[in-house]
Design a protein around this motif. Sequence first.
Motif, PDB file in Angstrom:
ATOM      1  N   LYS A   1       0.748  -1.161  -0.026  1.00  0.00           N
ATOM      2  CA  LYS A   1      -0.024  -0.075  -0.039  1.00  0.00           C
ATOM      3  C   LYS A   1       0.761   1.239  -0.049  1.00  0.00           C
ATOM      4  O   LYS A   1       0.467   2.382  -0.522  1.00  0.00           O
ATOM      5  CB  LYS A   1      -0.933  -0.082   1.360  1.00  0.00           C
ATOM      6  N   ASP A   2       2.025   1.146   0.509  1.00  0.00           N
ATOM      7  CA  ASP A   2       3.086   2.264   0.417  1.00  0.00           C
ATOM      8  C   ASP A   2       3.755   2.546  -0.778  1.00  0.00           C
ATOM      9  O   ASP A   2       4.652   3.334  -0.763  1.00  0.00           O
ATOM     10  CB  ASP A   2       3.966   2.338   1.843  1.00  0.00           C
ATOM     11  N   GLY A   3       3.640   1.740  -1.583  1.00  0.00           N
ATOM     12  CA  GLY A   3       4.020   1.814  -2.984  1.00  0.00           C
ATOM     13  C   GLY A   3       5.605   1.097  -2.940  1.00  0.00           C
ATOM     14  O   GLY A   3       6.113   1.012  -4.063  1.00  0.00           O
ATOM     15  N   SER A   4       5.904   0.316  -2.042  1.00  0.00           N
ATOM     16  CA  SER A   4       7.145  -0.309  -2.038  1.00  0.00           C
ATOM     17  C   SER A   4       6.821  -1.804  -2.712  1.00  0.00           C
ATOM     18  O   SER A   4       5.677  -2.313  -2.668  1.00  0.00           O
ATOM     19  CB  SER A   4       7.873  -0.523  -0.809  1.00  0.00           C
ATOM     20  N   LEU A   5       7.693  -2.313  -3.390  1.00  0.00           N
ATOM     21  CA  LEU A   5       7.562  -3.822  -4.000  1.00  0.00           C
ATOM     22  C   LEU A   5       7.403  -4.631  -2.873  1.00  0.00           C
ATOM     23  O   LEU A   5       8.220  -4.709  -1.871  1.00  0.00           O
ATOM     24  CB  LEU A   5       8.955  -3.918  -4.747  1.00  0.00           C
ATOM     25  N   SER A   6       6.229  -5.535  -3.220  1.00  0.00           N
ATOM     26  CA  SER A   6       6.024  -6.494  -2.115  1.00  0.00           C
ATOM     27  C   SER A   6       6.696  -7.685  -2.122  1.00  0.00           C
ATOM     28  O   SER A   6       7.467  -8.320  -3.195  1.00  0.00           O
ATOM     29  CB  SER A   6       4.478  -6.819  -2.174  1.00  0.00           C
ATOM     30  N   ASP A   7       7.063  -8.333  -1.046  1.00  0.00           N
ATOM     31  CA  ASP A   7       7.725  -9.420  -0.985  1.00  0.00           C
ATOM     32  C   ASP A   7       6.829 -10.701  -1.386  1.00  0.00           C
ATOM     33  O   ASP A   7       7.225 -11.897  -1.497  1.00  0.00           O
ATOM     34  CB  ASP A   7       8.500  -9.911   0.582  1.00  0.00           C
ATOM     35  N   GLY A   8       5.525 -10.659  -1.571  1.00  0.00           N
ATOM     36  CA  GLY A   8       4.701 -11.548  -2.012  1.00  0.00           C
ATOM     37  C   GLY A   8       4.442 -12.779  -1.054  1.00  0.00           C
ATOM     38  O   GLY A   8       3.986 -13.900  -1.502  1.00  0.00           O
ATOM     39  N   CYS A   9       4.678 -12.252   0.384  1.00  0.00           N
ATOM     40  CA  CYS A   9       4.207 -13.374   1.066  1.00  0.00           C
ATOM     41  C   CYS A   9       2.870 -13.557   1.579  1.00  0.00           C
ATOM     42  O   CYS A   9       2.655 -14.360   2.481  1.00  0.00           O
ATOM     43  CB  CYS A   9       5.320 -13.032   2.435  1.00  0.00           C
ATOM     44  N   ASP A  10       2.005 -12.450   1.467  1.00  0.00           N
ATOM     45  CA  ASP A  10       0.515 -12.498   2.017  1.00  0.00           C
ATOM     46  C   ASP A  10      -0.172 -12.530   0.530  1.00  0.00           C
ATOM     47  O   ASP A  10       0.026 -11.858  -0.346  1.00  0.00           O
ATOM     48  CB  ASP A  10       0.336 -11.160   2.538  1.00  0.00           C
ATOM     49  N   GLU A  11      -1.066 -13.552   0.709  1.00  0.00           N
ATOM     50  CA  GLU A  11      -2.168 -13.679  -0.478  1.00  0.00           C
ATOM     51  C   GLU A  11      -2.830 -12.427  -0.834  1.00  0.00           C
ATOM     52  O   GLU A  11      -3.470 -12.155  -2.058  1.00  0.00           O
ATOM     53  CB  GLU A  11      -2.967 -14.884  -0.092  1.00  0.00           C
ATOM     54  N   ASP A  12      -3.287 -11.557   0.080  1.00  0.00           N
ATOM     55  CA  ASP A  12      -3.970 -10.453  -0.162  1.00  0.00           C
ATOM     56  C   ASP A  12      -3.376  -9.398  -0.916  1.00  0.00           C
ATOM     57  O   ASP A  12      -4.060  -8.500  -1.559  1.00  0.00           O
ATOM     58  CB  ASP A  12      -4.780  -9.857   1.295  1.00  0.00           C
ATOM     59  N   VAL A  13      -2.033  -9.391  -1.192  1.00  0.00           N
ATOM     60  CA  VAL A  13      -1.441  -8.503  -2.091  1.00  0.00           C
ATOM     61  C   VAL A  13      -1.848  -8.692  -3.434  1.00  0.00           C
ATOM     62  O   VAL A  13      -1.861  -7.665  -4.561  1.00  0.00           O
ATOM     63  CB  VAL A  13       0.322  -8.796  -2.052  1.00  0.00           C
ATOM     64  N   TYR A  14      -2.553  -9.677  -3.809  1.00  0.00           N
ATOM     65  CA  TYR A  14      -3.011 -10.117  -5.242  1.00  0.00           C
ATOM     66  C   TYR A  14      -4.392  -9.656  -5.533  1.00  0.00           C
ATOM     67  O   TYR A  14      -4.713  -9.860  -6.645  1.00  0.00           O
ATOM     68  CB  TYR A  14      -2.867 -11.710  -5.675  1.00  0.00           C
ATOM     69  N   ASN A  15      -4.758  -9.202  -4.309  1.00  0.00           N
ATOM     70  CA  ASN A  15      -6.251  -8.895  -4.450  1.00  0.00           C
ATOM     71  C   ASN A  15      -6.600  -7.732  -5.647  1.00  0.00           C
ATOM     72  O   ASN A  15      -5.920  -6.699  -5.241  1.00  0.00           O
ATOM     73  CB  ASN A  15      -6.955  -8.270  -3.148  1.00  0.00           C
ATOM     74  N   GLY A  16      -7.469  -7.877  -6.531  1.00  0.00           N
ATOM     75  CA  GLY A  16      -7.686  -6.691  -7.411  1.00  0.00           C
ATOM     76  C   GLY A  16      -6.531  -6.865  -8.653  1.00  0.00           C
ATOM     77  O   GLY A  16      -6.668  -5.986  -9.644  1.00  0.00           O
ATOM     78  N   LEU A  17      -5.637  -7.719  -8.357  1.00  0.00           N
ATOM     79  CA  LEU A  17      -4.718  -7.767  -9.396  1.00  0.00           C
ATOM     80  C   LEU A  17      -4.842  -8.866 -10.416  1.00  0.00           C
ATOM     81  O   LEU A  17      -5.293  -9.948 -10.200  1.00  0.00           O
ATOM     82  CB  LEU A  17      -3.063  -8.089  -9.007  1.00  0.00           C
ATOM     83  N   ASP A  18      -4.658  -8.365 -12.039  1.00  0.00           N
ATOM     84  CA  ASP A  18      -4.644  -9.421 -12.808  1.00  0.00           C
ATOM     85  C   ASP A  18      -3.159 -10.214 -13.202  1.00  0.00           C
ATOM     86  O   ASP A  18      -2.725  -9.572 -13.856  1.00  0.00           O
ATOM     87  CB  ASP A  18      -5.419  -9.088 -14.212  1.00  0.00           C
ATOM     88  N   VAL A  19      -3.008 -11.368 -12.751  1.00  0.00           N
ATOM     89  CA  VAL A  19      -1.606 -11.946 -12.831  1.00  0.00           C
ATOM     90  C   VAL A  19      -1.856 -13.202 -13.767  1.00  0.00           C
ATOM     91  O   VAL A  19      -0.801 -13.709 -13.891  1.00  0.00           O
ATOM     92  CB  VAL A  19      -0.930 -12.149 -11.669  1.00  0.00           C
ATOM     93  N   GLN A  20      -3.035 -13.464 -14.185  1.00  0.00           N
ATOM     94  CA  GLN A  20      -3.216 -14.824 -14.973  1.00  0.00           C
ATOM     95  C   GLN A  20      -2.219 -14.946 -16.141  1.00  0.00           C
ATOM     96  O   GLN A  20      -2.322 -13.736 -17.169  1.00  0.00           O
ATOM     97  CB  GLN A  20      -4.714 -14.751 -15.421  1.00  0.00           C
ATOM     98  N   GLY A  21      -1.392 -15.736 -16.277  1.00  0.00           N
ATOM     99  CA  GLY A  21      -0.681 -15.879 -17.342  1.00  0.00           C
ATOM    100  C   GLY A  21       0.567 -14.993 -17.478  1.00  0.00           C
ATOM    101  O   GLY A  21       1.401 -15.021 -18.648  1.00  0.00           O
ATOM    102  N   LYS A  22       0.813 -14.264 -16.407  1.00  0.00           N
ATOM    103  CA  LYS A  22       2.004 -13.221 -16.671  1.00  0.00           C
ATOM    104  C   LYS A  22       3.096 -13.512 -15.369  1.00  0.00           C
ATOM    105  O   LYS A  22       2.761 -14.467 -14.557  1.00  0.00           O
ATOM    106  CB  LYS A  22       1.043 -11.751 -15.909  1.00  0.00           C
TER     107      LYS A  22
END
Length: 880
Positions: free
Chosen positions: A372-393
Amino acid sequence: MKLATILSALAAATLVAAGKFHPIDESKVDYVPNAYIIEYNDNVRHRDAHNSFRANKVDYSVRNEFNVFNGAALTVKSGHEGEALAKIPGIKNVWRVTLHKIPKAPKSTKKATDPSVVSVHHMTGVDVLHKKHKLTGKGIKIGIIDTGIDYKHPAFAASGAKEGCFGRYGKNCRIKYGWDFVGDDYNGANTPKPDGDPMDCNGHGSHVAGIIGGNAMNIKVSPKPPQPFIGVAPEVTIGAYRVFGCYGTSADDVILAAMELAFNEGMDVINMSLGEDSSYKSNPTAVLADKLIARGMALAAAAGNQGTDGVWMVSDTGLSDLGTSVTSFDNNYGFYNSFTYGGAVYPYAPSDAWNMAIDLPANTTLVPIFEKDGSLSDGCDEDVYNGLDVQGKVVLAFGDQSRCLSGRGSIAKDAGAVAILVQTTPVGIATMGGSYDYPFATVEHGTGEEMIAAWRKNPKSRIAWSKRPSTFTVENGGSPSVFSSLGLDGELRSKPDIAAPGGNILSTYTLADGGYTVLSGTSMASPYIAGAHALYMQAKNAKPRGDEIRKVFKNTATIGSNFGSKTKASAAKQGAGMVNVLSAIMTTTSISPDHIDLLDSKHFKKSVKISIKNHGKHSQTYTLSHVPADALNSYNANNTFPLGIPVIEPDYATVSFSASKVKIPAGKTVKITLNFKEPKKGKASEFPIYSGFIIATPNSKGGVPVHVPYTGLKGDVSKVPMQDTVQGFPSLMAQQDWKVVEIPAKTVFDLTDPENAELVPVIASRLGSHTPNFTIRVFDDKKTFVGYLYSNSLGRAFGWAGRVSSTSFHGKMMFSRWTWEGQVLTDADPTLEPVTVPSGTYQVVVASQKKLTKGDYPADYEVFDLGKISIKTAPKPAEE
């Protein structure tokens, strides 16, 4: 001499000090059941010890016998455990026979076809020694204890020959000595089938041998090297001592046998690129290493490749007092697979589990994930993907390993991404665990920043993946390798000792697998130091003990900095610095000792004496100075498990000298008193490890400055967290269908048939630091101690233990799971065989001895009362 007289003499010899059993942490160390390494007292002969065993009704078979070590490895058939064996007259030390993993040789770098991989000898002065001084290691013998060597490789051929040979099968063979202790099919669990042919079927040993003594400068036969290169000591004589099969593990009694044969065959130096996990110096290979070095040998050992696991991780053999623990610096160049994005080409390193090139469609796009602060996430929490389209990317995440213990790769996969790229922190390309079925790779820190900038300009940019690896100028080149394990050891000694090139090293490989490859690891740095010993011995026309050469190498090393830093890297990371073999040979000055251990605040050594000796022919004036190094903070956020990458802080000690300038006549020695003060900065409650270097600079033109590193810990090391309480350890749980669950209320565990029990109690432990004695103690409902917990899965719950790794290959949190089937080991039982306690209610206590304490229980322990559990066990059969 009659048996009774022998046993009487043995008993008298052991009245002063009984033998010691060294239990292992059976939750994290693989071992051979019922097999023990036994060291006899110095005055005890083998036959006398065997008579003593028989007199004590020990039924056994001999696995190996050792002479320098003065002992044997036995398979015990009579049920005697380690403590019982240690009580037998004439016994000094007893260890379990443990298993060492085969050194890793990544498949992704087997095809070394690029023509521009560059030699590393300019980093160490070895290129000058080759060209100007014509030093080649001729007349020196180096034994390589590893996976064997492909001795037919042309890089090991004698002058004029097209292929190499082994000493027992041909004339003028450079690989003249050796033995295969195990055979191709040996995996550590089966019976070795030794023979006289140490041919390598894995590759690791051949790569090591090429670093030491390969010569690929003028090879005209196939396969040709991607670029001509030469080893450190290209005319050294090599001994190949094979202790691994084509796969699997090797037992440490086999390694001890190889060390002794190398000594018996006249090796001047032994290389052991066999680094394992966090350890203590009381392990058998370290004990034998000290014995061999005391007899005139030198020994180099890999410090380990777990630099992203944080402090306390230096391994095994190099922890010996006289041996050399070798860490790694990166080559300035690396050989990697790559991808193109935003018009630029970037290298990447596949995860340990994926371990191959990534091959995805050319239309894949990138999605950086942000907090939320604009920093790159470590990807350790599932909710960081909420609202993101990462299918096939492809997902780009931040590589912080201080908290991501559940596998960022599996989370990305579940979100629909086809792969994940992780930006390394702080620099370089540090491989991570990953998943076997999911493309997972790391990229350099700068690559991550550039990719984000390119994505912001054009989110539709596509990623194109390379078909083959190529050469890149790498981030962190010429600096300490990110992967190198960090010290200190379990007694706050300064380890590792010294560094050598180990990141991105081109060398020989098995001919069946292409003949050449580029690998990284302290496994590559250690043979560089072994080869450097050969050049030093040849230059001096003498063969000093290894600890004497270690001192010269450490005195004259090049002190390094982390990539992009203006300060010096911690001595807990780089040791004394990068070896400079040219300076080591040219110096006329030495400092003793070669390291200073200031310990912690409670045991702080305020005043230390060093000796400076002028070995030259003329008087020399020296100016003394102090260069501080980065402090490593691993506990800055109330965490109870060390950070994977410690926070670097400017916590500097201060030093005053009894004389800041001193004139030393030729051949004389002067003692200087150093007075230390701990850093003013840095919180004692966060236990920062501080370090620096004391330098003596001669005033003569061209004189070589010499130095000694020091290390210390601010705070009381006995208060360093043992158990990872933040993550809920230790805890008393239940195991059901291999899953750990909360214990249901009012549960009485039915352990009358433990193998078929639906629910069994489990003690979960996660050690984040060394302990001289890790125990799980069981008390009855009257608070009376009944014994140490014994687990059918992990064995006895007492003995020294190193810390666990942060995560597994899959990115899962590492911890120890002790199932309890109702058995304990008691001091009252002379054979220490597990006994089943009666049905009842019991209290379980996990207690870990604190560092640098006497071991008084409970005062010197970190104690956790896990509460009470009720069990039902099978009644003891009535005696007939």
